[in-house]
Design a protein around this motif. Structure first.
Motif, short mmCIF file in Angstrom:
data_model
loop_
_atom_site.label_atom_id
_atom_site.label_comp_id
_atom_site.label_asym_id
_atom_site.label_seq_id
_atom_site.Cartn_x
_atom_site.Cartn_y
_atom_site.Cartn_z
N CYS A 281 49.17 58.97 26.96
CA CYS A 281 48.54 60.19 27.24
C CYS A 281 47.09 59.99 26.49
O CYS A 281 46.13 60.49 27.28
CB CYS A 281 49.38 61.35 26.68
SG CYS A 281 51.07 61.55 27.38
N GLU A 282 46.97 59.52 25.64
CA GLU A 282 45.69 59.28 25.13
C GLU A 282 44.74 58.23 25.70
O GLU A 282 43.51 58.62 25.85
CB GLU A 282 45.46 59.01 23.47
CG GLU A 282 46.26 60.12 22.54
CD GLU A 282 46.27 59.63 21.11
OE1 GLU A 282 45.87 58.51 20.81
OE2 GLU A 282 46.70 60.48 20.08
N LEU A 283 45.26 57.48 26.31
CA LEU A 283 44.49 56.35 27.08
C LEU A 283 44.07 57.21 28.42
O LEU A 283 43.03 56.84 28.87
CB LEU A 283 45.34 55.31 27.29
CG LEU A 283 44.82 54.24 28.25
CD1 LEU A 283 43.63 53.54 27.79
CD2 LEU A 283 45.81 53.00 28.41
N ALA A 284 44.95 57.95 28.98
CA ALA A 284 44.49 58.84 30.17
C ALA A 284 43.27 59.74 29.86
O ALA A 284 42.22 59.65 30.69
CB ALA A 284 45.64 59.55 30.71
N GLU A 285 43.27 60.09 28.61
CA GLU A 285 42.10 61.04 28.05
C GLU A 285 40.95 60.28 28.15
O GLU A 285 39.92 60.68 28.60
CB GLU A 285 42.30 61.76 26.91
CG GLU A 285 43.63 62.62 26.93
CD GLU A 285 43.96 63.37 25.42
OE1 GLU A 285 43.14 62.76 24.47
OE2 GLU A 285 44.79 64.30 25.37
#
Length: 234
Positions: free
Chosen positions: A128-132
């Motif tokens: 999820c943080e990588l998507a951000e």
């Protein structure tokens, strides 16, 4: 952006069963919970070559990011997914996770070659943080548990370690529906009381410290609550 999480081929043929990799299903449900456009695709029980299937998938859904993962023995299948994805759409971004990366991040990324970002350790929060970061909402350096090649040095860079998820009840239930779990259940042969059955993950890591084990799912033993387990079974 359009994200696609792909489960590699595990069944020997369309009549064989396989051990469902629940880790990738947990990661998928976590990314879907952010309300992003996430497509899931299970390569098992599909007719056609991997290239044909990926080409139709990427072109039909205009995929921007391909994510997959697994254990070290799945290296040939994983490399094929990333290599073909880059061949079909050269500017596509590729993510990989699972035991193959957690065990040996740099050798695995070198061997996979066509993977852009690797997720080390538990992937539910990392993805999820990588998507951000992909969407420009944060830096890649700020994402814990990540390995990628820095453009200025052309060397592999590993960010701070990802802290283990302590509250397993906080993670969404695995994305069984997205990966066509029902097709596996139709072919599974567990021979327990003559009934079909599936597997449920109750905990992560292990309370012991065997010298031959590097605890790929964390160093601290953590359990889900009975309430959470029964809700998933229901």
């Amino acid at each position: 952006m359009n994200y696609c999480i792909i489960m590699p081929r595990l069944a020997r043929d369309n009549n064989a069963s396989y051990a469902f990799p629940v880790g990738i299903a947990y990661v998928s449900s976590s990314l879907k919970a952010t309300k992003r456009n996430v497509i899931t695709y299970n390569l098992n029980y599909k007719d056609g070559t991997t290239e044909e299937l990926l080409r139709n998938l990427i072109q039909e859904h205009d995929i921007d990011v391909i994510a997959s993962g697994g254990l070290t023995f799945q290296y040939p299948e994983l490399r094929e997914i990333f290599e073909l994805s880059k061949k079909i759409k050269p500017d596509i971004t590729t993510w990989v996770g699972g035991g193959i990366i957690t065990a040996s991040p740099i050798p695995a990324m070198e061997a996979l070659e066509y993977a852009d970002y690797g997720m080390i350790g538990e992937g539910e929060i990392t993805i999820c943080e990588l998507a951000e970061a992909m969407e420009g909402k944060r830096t890649f350096e700020s994402v814990d548990g990540l390995i990628y090649r820095k453009s200025d040095t052309n060397k592999w860079h590993i960010t701070n370690p990802r802290q283990e998820i302590q509250d397993l009840d906080s993670i969404p239930f695995p994305d069984y529906e997205g990966f066509e779990y029902e097709k596996l259940l139709d072919k599974a042969n567990f021979e327990l009381s003559g009934e079909d059955c599936g597997m449920v993950s109750f905990s992560r890591s292990c309370p012991f410290n065997c010298t031959f084990c590097f605890h790929p799912s964390g160093s601290k033993y953590r359990k889900r609550s009975l309430k959470s387990i029964l809700e998933e079974i229901d």
